[in-house]
Motif scaffolding. Structure first.
Motif, PDB file in Angstrom:
ATOM      1  N   GLN A  80     -37.079 -38.720 -36.799  1.00 26.77           N
ATOM      2  CA  GLN A  80     -37.732 -37.456 -36.454  1.00 26.77           C
ATOM      3  C   GLN A  80     -38.366 -36.872 -37.706  1.00 26.77           C
ATOM      4  OE1 GLN A  80     -35.539 -33.686 -35.743  1.00 26.77           O
ATOM      5  NE2 GLN A  80     -36.166 -33.900 -33.611  1.00 26.77           N
ATOM      6  N   ILE A  81     -39.522 -36.239 -37.530  1.00 29.20           N
ATOM      7  CA  ILE A  81     -40.244 -35.635 -38.653  1.00 29.20           C
ATOM      8  C   ILE A  81     -40.457 -34.157 -38.346  1.00 29.20           C
ATOM      9  CG2 ILE A  81     -42.416 -35.627 -39.943  1.00 29.20           C
ATOM     10  CD1 ILE A  81     -42.677 -38.621 -39.205  1.00 29.20           C
ATOM     11  N   GLN A  82     -40.173 -33.312 -39.338  1.00 29.69           N
ATOM     12  CA  GLN A  82     -40.417 -31.878 -39.170  1.00 29.69           C
ATOM     13  C   GLN A  82     -41.217 -31.348 -40.349  1.00 29.69           C
ATOM     14  OE1 GLN A  82     -37.021 -29.405 -38.470  1.00 29.69           O
ATOM     15  NE2 GLN A  82     -36.594 -30.286 -36.459  1.00 29.69           N
ATOM     16  N   VAL A  83     -42.127 -30.432 -40.046  1.00 29.45           N
ATOM     17  CA  VAL A  83     -42.852 -29.687 -41.066  1.00 29.45           C
ATOM     18  C   VAL A  83     -42.612 -28.216 -40.788  1.00 29.45           C
ATOM     19  CG1 VAL A  83     -45.097 -29.183 -42.094  1.00 29.45           C
ATOM     20  CG2 VAL A  83     -44.595 -31.505 -41.296  1.00 29.45           C
ATOM     21  N   HIS A  84     -41.896 -27.556 -41.691  1.00 28.51           N
ATOM     22  CA  HIS A  84     -41.504 -26.153 -41.498  1.00 28.51           C
ATOM     23  C   HIS A  84     -40.838 -25.933 -40.134  1.00 28.51           C
ATOM     24  CE1 HIS A  84     -43.139 -24.994 -45.268  1.00 28.51           C
ATOM     25  NE2 HIS A  84     -44.357 -25.381 -44.951  1.00 28.51           N
ATOM     26  N   HIS A  85     -39.836 -26.752 -39.857  1.00 26.86           N
ATOM     27  CA  HIS A  85     -38.994 -26.637 -38.656  1.00 26.86           C
ATOM     28  C   HIS A  85     -39.729 -26.957 -37.355  1.00 26.86           C
ATOM     29  CE1 HIS A  85     -36.085 -24.878 -41.357  1.00 26.86           C
ATOM     30  NE2 HIS A  85     -36.951 -23.948 -41.698  1.00 26.86           N
ATOM     31  N   GLN A  86     -40.958 -27.425 -37.440  1.00 23.93           N
ATOM     32  CA  GLN A  86     -41.708 -27.826 -36.249  1.00 23.93           C
ATOM     33  C   GLN A  86     -41.762 -29.352 -36.197  1.00 23.93           C
ATOM     34  OE1 GLN A  86     -43.067 -25.612 -33.925  1.00 23.93           O
ATOM     35  NE2 GLN A  86     -41.947 -24.077 -35.131  1.00 23.93           N
ATOM     36  N   GLU A  87     -41.307 -29.927 -35.066  1.00 25.19           N
ATOM     37  CA  GLU A  87     -41.308 -31.386 -34.953  1.00 25.19           C
ATOM     38  C   GLU A  87     -42.748 -31.903 -34.875  1.00 25.19           C
ATOM     39  OE1 GLU A  87     -39.295 -34.977 -32.300  1.00 25.19           O
ATOM     40  OE2 GLU A  87     -38.629 -32.904 -32.014  1.00 25.19           O
ATOM     41  N   GLN A  88     -43.028 -32.968 -35.624  1.00 27.00           N
ATOM     42  CA  GLN A  88     -44.364 -33.559 -35.662  1.00 27.00           C
ATOM     43  C   GLN A  88     -44.259 -35.069 -35.448  1.00 27.00           C
ATOM     44  OE1 GLN A  88     -47.000 -31.618 -36.038  1.00 27.00           O
ATOM     45  NE2 GLN A  88     -45.992 -29.728 -36.690  1.00 27.00           N
ATOM     46  N   LEU A  89     -45.339 -35.666 -34.933  1.00 31.35           N
ATOM     47  CA  LEU A  89     -45.372 -37.124 -34.780  1.00 31.35           C
ATOM     48  C   LEU A  89     -45.671 -37.803 -36.113  1.00 31.35           C
ATOM     49  CD1 LEU A  89     -47.254 -37.531 -31.380  1.00 31.35           C
ATOM     50  CD2 LEU A  89     -44.808 -37.806 -31.831  1.00 31.35           C
ATOM     51  N   GLN A  90     -46.312 -37.074 -37.038  1.00 29.49           N
ATOM     52  CA  GLN A  90     -46.591 -37.638 -38.350  1.00 29.49           C
ATOM     53  C   GLN A  90     -46.714 -36.516 -39.371  1.00 29.49           C
ATOM     54  OE1 GLN A  90     -50.385 -39.743 -38.023  1.00 29.49           O
ATOM     55  NE2 GLN A  90     -51.460 -37.956 -38.791  1.00 29.49           N
ATOM     56  N   ALA A  91     -46.586 -36.891 -40.643  1.00 30.28           N
ATOM     57  CA  ALA A  91     -46.818 -35.955 -41.744  1.00 30.28           C
ATOM     58  C   ALA A  91     -47.600 -36.707 -42.811  1.00 30.28           C
ATOM     59  CB  ALA A  91     -45.495 -35.438 -42.290  1.00 30.28           C
ATOM     60  N   ARG A  92     -48.356 -35.960 -43.616  1.00 32.38           N
ATOM     61  CA  ARG A  92     -49.250 -36.623 -44.569  1.00 32.38           C
ATOM     62  C   ARG A  92     -49.175 -35.993 -45.946  1.00 32.38           C
ATOM     63  NH1 ARG A  92     -54.808 -37.064 -42.780  1.00 32.38           N
ATOM     64  NH2 ARG A  92     -53.911 -37.610 -40.764  1.00 32.38           N
ATOM     65  N   ALA A  93     -49.868 -36.639 -46.893  1.00 26.89           N
ATOM     66  CA  ALA A  93     -49.858 -36.233 -48.296  1.00 26.89           C
ATOM     67  C   ALA A  93     -50.104 -34.741 -48.446  1.00 26.89           C
ATOM     68  CB  ALA A  93     -50.912 -37.017 -49.063  1.00 26.89           C
ATOM     69  N   GLY A  94     -49.283 -34.100 -49.278  1.00 32.98           N
ATOM     70  CA  GLY A  94     -49.403 -32.673 -49.538  1.00 32.98           C
ATOM     71  C   GLY A  94     -48.497 -31.815 -48.689  1.00 32.98           C
ATOM     72  N   GLN A  95     -47.899 -32.406 -47.639  1.00 29.38           N
ATOM     73  CA  GLN A  95     -47.045 -31.615 -46.751  1.00 29.38           C
ATOM     74  C   GLN A  95     -45.585 -31.646 -47.186  1.00 29.38           C
ATOM     75  OE1 GLN A  95     -48.238 -33.222 -42.757  1.00 29.38           O
ATOM     76  NE2 GLN A  95     -48.475 -31.068 -42.281  1.00 29.38           N
ATOM     77  N   ARG A  96     -44.960 -30.486 -47.100  1.00 28.68           N
ATOM     78  CA  ARG A  96     -43.522 -30.366 -47.299  1.00 28.68           C
ATOM     79  C   ARG A  96     -42.863 -30.831 -46.003  1.00 28.68           C
ATOM     80  NH1 ARG A  96     -39.520 -30.526 -50.831  1.00 28.68           N
ATOM     81  NH2 ARG A  96     -37.668 -29.556 -49.969  1.00 28.68           N
ATOM     82  N   THR A  97     -42.000 -31.836 -46.071  1.00 27.18           N
ATOM     83  CA  THR A  97     -41.547 -32.535 -44.875  1.00 27.18           C
ATOM     84  C   THR A  97     -40.041 -32.787 -44.883  1.00 27.18           C
ATOM     85  OG1 THR A  97     -43.679 -33.688 -44.869  1.00 27.18           O
ATOM     86  CG2 THR A  97     -41.968 -34.592 -43.457  1.00 27.18           C
ATOM     87  N   ALA A  98     -39.434 -32.670 -43.708  1.00 24.54           N
ATOM     88  CA  ALA A  98     -38.042 -33.088 -43.510  1.00 24.54           C
ATOM     89  C   ALA A  98     -38.056 -34.280 -42.563  1.00 24.54           C
ATOM     90  CB  ALA A  98     -37.225 -31.946 -42.907  1.00 24.54           C
ATOM     91  N   ILE A  99     -37.292 -35.325 -42.919  1.00 19.85           N
ATOM     92  CA  ILE A  99     -37.252 -36.534 -42.097  1.00 19.85           C
ATOM     93  C   ILE A  99     -35.806 -36.888 -41.777  1.00 19.85           C
ATOM     94  CG2 ILE A  99     -37.888 -38.972 -41.939  1.00 19.85           C
ATOM     95  CD1 ILE A  99     -40.093 -38.479 -43.940  1.00 19.85           C
ATOM     96  N   ASN A 100     -35.534 -37.045 -40.486  1.00 19.23           N
ATOM     97  CA  ASN A 100     -34.217 -37.495 -40.027  1.00 19.23           C
ATOM     98  C   ASN A 100     -34.209 -39.031 -40.120  1.00 19.23           C
ATOM     99  OD1 ASN A 100     -32.612 -37.732 -36.799  1.00 19.23           O
ATOM    100  ND2 ASN A 100     -31.679 -37.730 -38.802  1.00 19.23           N
TER     101      ASN A 100
END
Length: 636
Positions: free
Chosen positions: A227-247
């Motif tokens: 699972q990928i989250q950007v600022h507590h919002q689940e996302q299908l992907q994240a990219r360069a420059g983003q602060r990201t949490a990954i399960n």
């Protein structure tokens, strides 16, 4: 600026109002630990999203200001694009302000905004003195002339102006390239009840997608991005420059530490010896002896090592860049061009910083010969520069190569031509280039993925092209994957059957474990001829797993060993051919149901589906109540 992602750092001395200012800008309180609340200081990194109107995605990191938490500060600013240097109006430039400034410059951060906070606490005269002091301190640095905004977080003064200045400065920032190989240095790791291990960090380069297979370096553990989250919002992907949490799936929290790096390809080097270009702090530098212990901060890692000089036995204060080597006690993950900070372990003090000129150093002799080699590595030949940026970005066109390497267009074209002739470069589409070694890597990866797929699904024609491309998209751009697939198919290493890709040597086959059982089922189907049972009934009383029934079905249909008579019924190829021959010999060029029934001697239950199958295969054409043999059938 839609689909661009930036990270802003709030830096400055303890208690100068960074956290309060972040909250005023974002409506998010970044002090998340109980002890932070009690002591009124930031210990861990705090992140918050800044809402914009033009589609730009911005994260603000609230960097700890206290000297004891400088390690977290370095980890936080390592991934930022713009810094807001917060200086309290009632205190001015303080020791940690100075140290943060040095660190920011050593890390190569080029864009800065000065926010003079708590302005309601001082008069106009004091405000002017503080502003002059800051501008004097920034003179001659990379931040000379940085915009200055007066703010007060309690009254809200200047907050609107600060936001506008941030958005204005971000337009000058070159956003991170999402087409490099995915890399995320980890600065936080924790567990979530029912979810397992979660990591946080700022993505340095590339894209990560939900379900991606990743590698945790330097340990080499294989993990999955569940699972990928950007600022507590689940996302299908994240990219360069983003602060990201990954399960992460497949790993325990105990096996992950701050400083580890998450990657999606084998383009990254694990090393314990780095050749570097070092710049020292401007003042109060105490001489550093040969092989002195040092602490290196690179990305989010903090590692002890020894500094090795090849042209001196002691390093005294100097404004010149020093080429040297650091031999580390632990392995780290770096690339050429990565920035680092060097600190003295005791007493703890920043010594300087610089960039990695060679990630995988070796043991060299003391003397001018080694220094000449290091200078050549640092400068890099045109070929080195081109190969370095292509190693990072995979595919670039001529204009992008000029931008990335700063080479003259004529020199670039000559070097590209030479690289193509030597077989080191590939032109993957007109005017777009890549490395031959990257093509070799993706060839190995594709071959391994297909081999694993064939082993797991031996009865399938192959892996769908879309699935294969998706599995590689985290590490390679689509253009490069397409080029590689076409080239490998053309060289007959792979074969393409409709939408499926397979190794050229592969043929669908029954799995070894169930081969005998499945052959028995197929034989029973053949024996029953046209009067077959429902397909599932052939598996009754056998240990063949239910999951393998649809696999065997598709295998028989795709290899033309069977035809589908009805949705739940198959007919063996031999039985089909026998029935076809029997029907041909027992009918004329046109025939009806009565003639067909007499020829085949079966009930309508089997007759009608068989005749409709012949229509579907274009062996017969139905005109009203009669069927006519087509030219596809050679009449006897």
């Amino acid at each position: 600026m839609d689909n661009t992602y930036f990270t802003i750092g709030m830096a400055g001395h303890i208690d100068h109002g960074k956290t309060t200012l972040t909250k005023k800008l974002t409506n998010v309180d970044t002090d998340r630990l109980k002890e932070e609340k009690e002591r009124g200081i930031s210990i861990e990194l705090g992140y918050a999203p800044l809402q914009t109107e033009d589609g730009t995605h911005v994260s603000i990191v609230d960097v700890p200001g206290h000297e004891r938490f400088i390690r977290q500060m370095i980890a936080g600013v390592a991934g930022i694009d713009l810094v807001v240097l917060v200086v309290a109006a009632d205190e001015g430039v303080m020791p940690q302000t100075e140290e943060h400034l040095e660190i920011l410059q050593f890390l190569g951060i080029e864009h800065c905004i000065v926010a003079i906070s708590k302005i309601d606490r001082v008069d106009e005269e004091m405000l002017e003195l503080v502003a002059d002091d800051i501008q004097e301190r920034l003179e001659g640095t990379i931040f000379d002339g940085a915009p200055c905004v007066l703010v007060d977080s309690l009254s809200g003064k200047g907050i609107g102006e600060l936001k506008e200045t941030i958005f204005s400065e971000l337009k000058k920032v070159k956003f991170r390239d999402a087409y490099g190989s995915f890399r995320l240095p980890i600065d936080q790791v924790f567990t979530v009840q029912g979810q397992g291990t979660v990591i946080r960090g700022t993505i340095y380069e590339g894209i990560v997608q939900q379900g991606s297979q990743l590698t945790l370096l330097p340990k080499g553990h294989k993990v999955k991005a569940r699972q990928i989250q950007v600022h507590h919002q689940e996302q299908l992907q994240a990219r360069a420059g983003q602060r990201t949490a990954i399960n992460l799936g497949g790993i325990d929290k105990a096996d992950v530490t701050r400083g580890d790096v998450l990657v999606a390809s084998d383009h990254f080097m694990v090393t314990d010896t780095i050749d570097v270009a070092l710049q020292l702090i401007d003042k109060d530098f105490s001489p550093l002896k040969q092989r002195a212990p040092v602490k290196v901060h690179v990305g989010t890692s903090e590692v002890m090592g020894k500094i090795v000089f090849f042209d001196r036995n002691e390093l005294a204060a100097t404004k010149d860049e020093v080429l040297c080597q650091i031999r580390l006690e632990e392995e780290i993950v770096v690339r050429r061009g990565d920035r680092f900070i060097l600190r003295r372990p005791t007493p703890v003090k920043t010594l300087g910083g610089g960039w990695v000129i060679q990630p995988k150093g070796a043991k060299y002799r003391f003397g001018e010969e080694t220094m000449a080699m290091l200078r050549a590595i640092k400068e890099g030949t045109p070929q080195d520069l081109i190969e370095d940026v292509l190693d990072k970005h995979i595919v670039l066109d001529v204009q992008q190569l000029i931008q990335q390497t700063s080479l003259d267009g004529h020199v670039l074209q000559e070097t590209l031509l030479k690289g193509l002739e030597q077989g080191r470069l590939l032109e993957v589409s007109p005017g777009k280039y890549s490395l031959a070694k990257t093509y070799a890597k993706i060839t190995d990866e594709m071959s391994e993925r297909l081999a694993s797929y064939h082993e797991e699904f031996p009865m399938r024609t192959g892996m769908s092209k879309a699935e294969l491309m998706q599995s590689l998209s985290g590490a390679y751009p689509k253009l490069f994957i397409e080029y590689s697939l076409n080239a490998l198919t053309g060289q007959e290493k792979f074969k393409k059957i409709e939408q499926f890709i397979a190794l050229d040597s592969f043929e669908p086959h029954l799995p070894k474990k169930w081969k005998t059982r499945m052959e028995g089922i197929i034989a029973s189907l053949e024996k029953d001829g046209l009067q077959v049972k429902k397909w599932n009934e052939y598996f009754e009383g056998t240990p063949v797993p239910k999951n393998d029934i649809p696999e065997l079905t598709l295998y028989l249909l795709n290899t033309r060993q069977a035809y589908r008579l009805l949705e739940d019924t198959l007919i063996h190829h031999n039985a089909f051919e026998q029935a076809l021959a029997k029907l041909q010999s027992g009918t004329d060029e046109a025939f009806g149901l009565k003639e067909a029934k007499e020829a085949l001697d079966v009930s309508r239950k089997y007759l009608i589906p068989f005749l409709e199958l012949l229509d579907g295969l274009n062996l017969t054409i139905r005109l009203e109540e009669q069927r006519h043999w087509t030219a596809e059938v050679k009449l006897k």
